[in-house]
Design a protein around this motif. Structure first.
Motif, short mmCIF file in Angstrom:
data_model
loop_
_atom_site.label_atom_id
_atom_site.label_comp_id
_atom_site.label_asym_id
_atom_site.label_seq_id
_atom_site.Cartn_x
_atom_site.Cartn_y
_atom_site.Cartn_z
N PRO A 38 19.39 -22.97 -1.05
CA PRO A 38 18.52 -24.14 -1.21
C PRO A 38 17.41 -24.15 -0.17
CG PRO A 38 20.64 -24.78 -0.28
CD PRO A 38 20.72 -23.32 -0.60
N LYS A 39 16.30 -24.75 -0.55
CA LYS A 39 15.15 -24.83 0.34
C LYS A 39 15.50 -25.66 1.58
CE LYS A 39 10.21 -25.77 0.30
NZ LYS A 39 9.07 -26.11 -0.54
N PHE A 40 16.23 -26.72 1.37
CA PHE A 40 16.66 -27.57 2.46
C PHE A 40 18.14 -27.32 2.67
CE2 PHE A 40 13.31 -29.73 0.05
CZ PHE A 40 12.30 -29.69 1.01
N ASP A 41 18.49 -26.60 3.71
CA ASP A 41 19.85 -26.18 3.97
C ASP A 41 20.73 -27.39 4.28
OD1 ASP A 41 22.12 -24.77 4.47
OD2 ASP A 41 21.32 -23.64 6.16
N PRO A 42 21.81 -27.61 3.49
CA PRO A 42 22.68 -28.77 3.72
C PRO A 42 23.37 -28.73 5.08
CG PRO A 42 23.41 -27.53 1.79
CD PRO A 42 22.21 -26.85 2.34
N SER A 43 23.64 -27.55 5.62
CA SER A 43 24.29 -27.48 6.92
C SER A 43 23.37 -28.02 8.02
CB SER A 43 24.71 -26.05 7.24
OG SER A 43 23.58 -25.19 7.30
N LEU A 44 22.09 -27.78 7.89
CA LEU A 44 21.13 -28.32 8.86
C LEU A 44 21.01 -29.82 8.72
CD1 LEU A 44 18.31 -25.63 8.70
CD2 LEU A 44 20.10 -25.88 10.42
N GLU A 45 21.06 -30.31 7.47
CA GLU A 45 21.00 -31.76 7.25
C GLU A 45 22.21 -32.46 7.85
OE1 GLU A 45 20.29 -32.72 3.17
OE2 GLU A 45 18.49 -31.50 3.07
N HIS A 91 29.40 -20.86 1.37
CA HIS A 91 28.39 -21.87 1.70
C HIS A 91 28.17 -22.79 0.51
CE1 HIS A 91 24.33 -23.42 2.75
NE2 HIS A 91 24.78 -23.31 4.00
N MET A 92 28.11 -22.23 -0.70
CA MET A 92 27.91 -23.02 -1.90
C MET A 92 29.10 -23.95 -2.15
SD MET A 92 26.15 -19.98 -4.18
CE MET A 92 26.86 -20.50 -5.69
N ILE A 93 30.29 -23.46 -1.91
CA ILE A 93 31.49 -24.29 -2.11
C ILE A 93 31.58 -25.38 -1.04
CG2 ILE A 93 34.01 -24.25 -2.01
CD1 ILE A 93 33.84 -21.44 -3.33
N LYS A 94 31.30 -25.02 0.20
CA LYS A 94 31.40 -25.99 1.29
C LYS A 94 30.43 -27.15 1.11
CE LYS A 94 31.18 -26.35 6.31
NZ LYS A 94 30.97 -25.63 7.57
N TYR A 95 29.20 -26.87 0.70
CA TYR A 95 28.19 -27.92 0.58
C TYR A 95 27.97 -28.38 -0.85
CZ TYR A 95 27.46 -26.86 5.41
OH TYR A 95 27.65 -26.67 6.74
N LYS A 96 28.84 -27.91 -1.77
CA LYS A 96 28.91 -28.41 -3.15
C LYS A 96 27.56 -28.37 -3.87
CE LYS A 96 32.73 -31.40 -2.10
NZ LYS A 96 32.85 -32.01 -0.83
N TYR A 97 26.97 -27.20 -3.94
CA TYR A 97 25.76 -27.04 -4.74
C TYR A 97 25.91 -25.81 -5.64
CZ TYR A 97 24.19 -23.45 -1.40
OH TYR A 97 24.09 -22.34 -0.62
N ILE A 98 25.30 -25.92 -6.80
CA ILE A 98 25.31 -24.84 -7.77
C ILE A 98 23.85 -24.47 -8.04
CG2 ILE A 98 25.95 -24.12 -10.10
CD1 ILE A 98 28.16 -26.24 -9.97
N PRO A 99 23.45 -23.22 -7.77
CA PRO A 99 22.05 -22.86 -7.92
C PRO A 99 21.62 -22.58 -9.35
CG PRO A 99 23.27 -21.03 -7.01
CD PRO A 99 24.23 -22.17 -7.13
N PHE A 100 22.51 -22.74 -10.31
CA PHE A 100 22.17 -22.46 -11.71
C PHE A 100 22.34 -23.71 -12.55
CE2 PHE A 100 23.85 -18.51 -9.87
CZ PHE A 100 22.71 -17.74 -9.96
N ASP A 101 21.73 -23.72 -13.71
CA ASP A 101 21.78 -24.86 -14.61
C ASP A 101 22.94 -24.78 -15.60
OD1 ASP A 101 19.53 -25.89 -13.44
OD2 ASP A 101 18.17 -25.05 -14.93
N TRP A 102 23.70 -23.71 -15.58
CA TRP A 102 24.77 -23.56 -16.55
C TRP A 102 25.85 -24.60 -16.31
CZ3 TRP A 102 25.04 -18.15 -14.25
CH2 TRP A 102 23.95 -17.42 -14.65
N GLY A 103 26.24 -25.29 -17.37
CA GLY A 103 27.31 -26.26 -17.28
C GLY A 103 26.91 -27.62 -16.72
#
Length: 192
Positions: A80-87, A168-180
């Motif tokens: 992600p452009k805005f890293d959730p870990s930094l937020e 990282h994707m699991i920890k911050y709960k983001y999915i970079p794709f539109d599938w599903g």
């Protein structure tokens, strides 16, 4: 007199360069909506490069460099452009400084914005593949190496990097794709 001719030729060159840049940008702008065709073209270019490498049995350093570069682009595409870990670090710092406005219950919708957009990913990957094809025609880039070591190292690097990205994707709960993901069409309402 020579200064005037040199200046006119420089201006003519700059005008030609600007015209070519505008024409190239127009071509890129015209190809933007054709996502599947663009990626098919990239796949064909990559396949041609791989066939060339398999047939001539050389240029493994170029192949390794292309693989590392494509892996780097892919990671930027998934991130992600805005890293959730930094937020979260910023939120923790704000909590230490004092009370802040509530953010959990009425948090606004934040869409997934990639660090590297799809078009730039495609363009950079295609350009790198074409450059790699071009470099494979010059023997100066055919440095003798033991290619199985490069392949094993790349596979290990890929596995470690992707495992870290998936965690990282699991920890911050983001999915970079539109599938599903839910799509809200014109007949449906978002406020349910």
């Amino acid at each position: 007199m020579e200064d005037i001719n040199a200046e006119e030729s420089a201006n003519a060159f700059l005008a030609q360069k600007a015209a070519l840049e505008r024409r190239w940008q127009r071509i890129l702008d015209d190809t933007t909506p054709f996502v599947h065709y663009r990626w098919i073209g990239f796949g064909v270019a990559l396949l041609l490069f791989m066939l060339r490498i398999l047939i001539v049995q050389g240029w493994y350093i170029i192949t390794y460099a292309l693989g590392i570069y494509l892996l780097n682009l892919f990671l930027a595409f998934l991130t992600p452009k805005f890293d959730p870990s930094l937020e979260l670090d910023t939120q923790e710092t704000e909590m230490e400084e004092g009370p802040s406005l509530p953010t959990k219950a009425d948090e606004e919708f934040k869409p997934f914005i990639r660090r590297l957009p799809e078009f730039k990913f495609w363009y950079s990957a295609t350009r790198a593949t074409v450059i790699a094809i071009f470099c494979s025609f010059f023997s100066v880039f055919d440095i003798p190496v033991f290619w199985p070591i490069l392949l094993i190292y790349f596979c290990i690097l890929f596995a470690i990097t992707m495992r870290r990205q998936i965690k990282h994707m699991i920890k911050y709960k983001y999915i970079p794709f539109d599938w599903g993901k839910k799509n809200y069409g014109p007949g449906t309402s978002r406020s349910r």
